[in-house]
Design a protein around this motif. Structure first.
Motif, mmCIF file in Angstrom:
data_model
loop_
_atom_site.group_PDB
_atom_site.id
_atom_site.type_symbol
_atom_site.label_atom_id
_atom_site.label_comp_id
_atom_site.label_asym_id
_atom_site.label_seq_id
_atom_site.Cartn_x
_atom_site.Cartn_y
_atom_site.Cartn_z
ATOM 1 N N GLU A 147 0.835 -1.203 0.000
ATOM 2 C CA GLU A 147 0.000 0.000 0.000
ATOM 3 C C GLU A 147 0.871 1.254 0.000
ATOM 4 O O GLU A 147 0.597 2.220 -0.709
ATOM 5 C CB GLU A 147 -0.936 -0.009 1.208
ATOM 6 C CG GLU A 147 -1.997 1.062 1.181
ATOM 7 C CD GLU A 147 -2.973 0.930 0.013
ATOM 8 O OE1 GLU A 147 -3.414 1.983 -0.477
ATOM 9 O OE2 GLU A 147 -3.278 -0.203 -0.399
ATOM 10 N N LYS A 150 2.325 2.163 -3.479
ATOM 11 C CA LYS A 150 1.453 2.756 -4.498
ATOM 12 C C LYS A 150 1.785 4.227 -4.636
ATOM 13 O O LYS A 150 1.965 4.936 -3.663
ATOM 14 C CB LYS A 150 -0.021 2.593 -4.119
ATOM 15 C CG LYS A 150 -0.543 1.200 -4.331
ATOM 16 C CD LYS A 150 -2.024 1.159 -4.032
ATOM 17 C CE LYS A 150 -2.545 -0.240 -4.213
ATOM 18 N NZ LYS A 150 -3.957 -0.330 -3.845
ATOM 19 N N SER A 153 5.783 4.177 -7.535
ATOM 20 C CA SER A 153 6.275 3.504 -8.726
ATOM 21 C C SER A 153 6.100 4.385 -9.951
ATOM 22 O O SER A 153 5.069 5.001 -10.136
ATOM 23 C CB SER A 153 5.507 2.190 -8.919
ATOM 24 O OG SER A 153 5.850 1.628 -10.153
ATOM 25 N N SER A 156 3.199 3.316 -12.149
ATOM 26 C CA SER A 156 1.835 3.635 -11.752
ATOM 27 C C SER A 156 1.490 5.089 -12.050
ATOM 28 O O SER A 156 0.358 5.495 -11.942
ATOM 29 C CB SER A 156 1.621 3.340 -10.264
ATOM 30 O OG SER A 156 2.412 4.213 -9.489
#
Length: 171
Positions: A147, A150, A153, A156
């Protein structure tokens, strides 16, 4: 030759199912396992189908061929779950338990008769609760870590215009 009783047939089928599950999980062919066990392929297939003769020696040879837990395979009879053998295949859980019981016997010898059932049950209950907590905490740790990752990255992040995921934009 005498016929197998229903109970003996069920026992063989439980172990055979566990063997099949482990071999499949290991992505091994029956011929590969048979070769390491020193059996003709047909004999091994007969064994894995639940029609062959199951012995502790054969279970040990299978466990060696598949790098699994022979004690967990044999314990399938007591636990009644072929899945148990698969779940212990890598961590060698039942072999570890047996080894510690052997150590207890070596340390206590004849004094094992003085070990009260209540003390054994209490000790095992505490140990099981500790193991469950360890696994649950480990799962929670991984979930929390993921979590936190997140948004960190680069993959992402939103892709720049003209760039498709996995390759550069065509020109």
């Amino acid at each position: 030759m005498r016929e197998k009783t229903t109970e003996e047939t069920l026992d063989v089928e439980l172990i055979a199912k566990a063997m099949r599950m482990i071999r499949t999980d290991r992505r091994m062919k029956p011929s590969e396992v048979a070769k390491v066990m020193g059996l003709p392929v047909r004999s091994y297939e007969h064994l894995e189908s639940g029609k062959g003769r199951i012995s502790y020696e054969r279970v040990c040879r299978f466990a060696e061929a598949t790098n699994s837990d022979a004690d967990a395979l044999w314990s399938v009879l007591q636990i009644g779950s072929p899945e148990f053998a698969l779940l212990c295949a890598d961590n060698k859980g039942m072999s570890i338990v047996i080894s510690f019981m052997r150590e207890l016997h070596e340390k206590l010898g004849e004094d094992m008769i003085f070990l009260e059932p209540g003390a054994m049950i209490g000790g095992m209950s505490r140990l099981i609760n500790e193991w469950v907590a360890h696994v649950r905490q480990r799962d929670t740790y991984a979930e929390k870590w993921l979590e936190l990752q997140k948004g960190k990255s680069r993959k992402s992040a939103a892709l720049p215009a003209g760039v498709r995921k996995g390759r550069l934009a065509e020109t």
